[in-house]
Design a protein around this motif. Sequence first.
Motif, PDB file in Angstrom:
ATOM      1  N   TYR A  27      70.923  -7.713  41.483  1.00  0.00           N
ATOM      2  CA  TYR A  27      69.865  -7.991  40.506  1.00  0.00           C
ATOM      3  C   TYR A  27      69.007  -6.745  40.274  1.00  0.00           C
ATOM      4  CZ  TYR A  27      70.490 -12.933  39.462  1.00  0.00           C
ATOM      5  OH  TYR A  27      70.980 -14.115  38.977  1.00  0.00           O
ATOM      6  N   SER A 208      73.099 -18.451  38.684  1.00  0.00           N
ATOM      7  CA  SER A 208      72.487 -17.282  39.344  1.00  0.00           C
ATOM      8  C   SER A 208      73.545 -16.316  39.838  1.00  0.00           C
ATOM      9  CB  SER A 208      71.637 -17.741  40.526  1.00  0.00           C
ATOM     10  OG  SER A 208      72.435 -18.428  41.484  1.00  0.00           O
ATOM     11  N   ALA A 210      77.085 -14.081  40.188  1.00  0.00           N
ATOM     12  CA  ALA A 210      77.898 -13.201  39.354  1.00  0.00           C
ATOM     13  C   ALA A 210      78.736 -12.341  40.292  1.00  0.00           C
ATOM     14  CB  ALA A 210      77.019 -12.331  38.459  1.00  0.00           C
ATOM     15  N   TRP A 394      78.469  -9.222  36.346  1.00  0.00           N
ATOM     16  CA  TRP A 394      77.093  -8.817  36.654  1.00  0.00           C
ATOM     17  C   TRP A 394      76.378  -8.229  35.449  1.00  0.00           C
ATOM     18  CZ3 TRP A 394      73.677 -10.389  39.717  1.00  0.00           C
ATOM     19  CH2 TRP A 394      73.957 -10.791  41.026  1.00  0.00           C
ATOM     20  N   ARG A 397      74.170 -10.553  33.636  1.00  0.00           N
ATOM     21  CA  ARG A 397      72.858 -10.832  34.206  1.00  0.00           C
ATOM     22  C   ARG A 397      71.840  -9.798  33.739  1.00  0.00           C
ATOM     23  NH1 ARG A 397      75.348 -14.185  34.507  1.00  0.00           N
ATOM     24  NH2 ARG A 397      76.024 -15.618  36.138  1.00  0.00           N
ATOM     25  N   TRP A 400      70.807 -10.691  30.239  1.00  0.00           N
ATOM     26  CA  TRP A 400      69.933 -11.865  30.229  1.00  0.00           C
ATOM     27  C   TRP A 400      68.524 -11.484  30.676  1.00  0.00           C
ATOM     28  CZ3 TRP A 400      73.387 -16.106  32.989  1.00  0.00           C
ATOM     29  CH2 TRP A 400      74.479 -16.393  32.178  1.00  0.00           C
TER      30      TRP A 400
END
Length: 409
Positions: A27, A208, A210, A394, A397, A400
């Motif tokens: 993340y 959540s 990935a 990933w 993410r 997003w």
Amino acid sequence: MKQKIILATTYAVHPTRGSEDAMGWNYVLQIARFNKVICITRENNQKAIEEFITLNPKPIFDNITFVYFDTPYWMRFWKRGSRGAMIYYWIWQRSLPAFVKKQNLQFDIAHNATFPNDWTPSYLWKLGKPFVWGPIGHHPLIPSQYLEPFSKKYWITDRLTWLVKNAFWKLSIGLKRTAKKADFIYAMNSSVKDKIKLQNGKYCIRPSIATQDFGFDPNYDIENFNVISAGRFVPLKGFDLTILSFARFVKNLPKEAQNNAKLTLVGKGPEEKYLRSIIKKQGIIDKVEFIDWIEREDLMNLMKSSSLFLFPSHEGAGMVVAEALSFALPVVCLDNCGPGELITPKCGIAVKQQTYKNTVLNLSEALLELYNNPKKHWNMRVEARKHFEETFHWNKRGEWLRNIYEQVY
């Protein structure tokens, strides 16, 4: 778009571990693709992070500033490994605003990125900047019928944990304030909205988990039917259902076809002895292989040579599902708010939660359906890979999160 500075708190973050640590690390990297990041994490992560960056220099690390924080020793001397982790996480979160102010950190958006649970408060809203909370979620209550084969301690632990979660959801003023003060909430499955009051236009429900793209080979072993599953051998993961449904599947194959079916179980845990006893009782010892925890790259190679991923887990997510989809493996799981929401009817089969016996029956029927219909199996492989590329890479993410930040700032 002008770069922003994101203050991301990641209690769990590590460059080489899996699970929560891997999620936190990825993340942070995804945020840093588009914005500057001040990542606050625990002091025990510092050595691994700094060594990894030194050995693997990349331009993206120029966008990341790691800040290490822990409470004084007298506030955490009692914590040992996972024991007391959630209590200390709450203490750590509560102490963060004062630490950030003392460090005089300058940022545009505060983002509580990990742990991904929806029943402990965050206090980043106290910093007076736009506040993003998530991904958040929880493991659902395990239906009683799926705990009956195991020691009563698992039922007791699961129910007590559920009572604690409900106490937070219903009684915690801090949790209610967190949800109210959040400018955006990233919920990882539909069960969140049943427990947290989500404001219209200020939340999304998206997975959540990935994974990276480890490479996809469209050619696979069509002569054999290799079923794989991976995880810790505990009731939460449903490996008893995996074994029993596979056993029934094999017994319903023609004699000459039974030698082409194999089940590979990757993992370890306290219930391994019990799982082995099921295999012996079902008479399929020669068709099931246990593999202890292995390097992630080795697990990916096993998935690459498999036909299907069988994962009747009761958890609220499941990183291995994303990994399986990346290798175009159709997923057979339970129709729940965890793995059941990670797949579509085009790329897998979600079996309704029902009686234990009927669950085993329907899981085995799903295996038979894909074995007996090679065309459907192939179409599901194509859709599985497509679903990974569109949802579980990933990089998705990062995109997003960039959109969320644009919305709140």
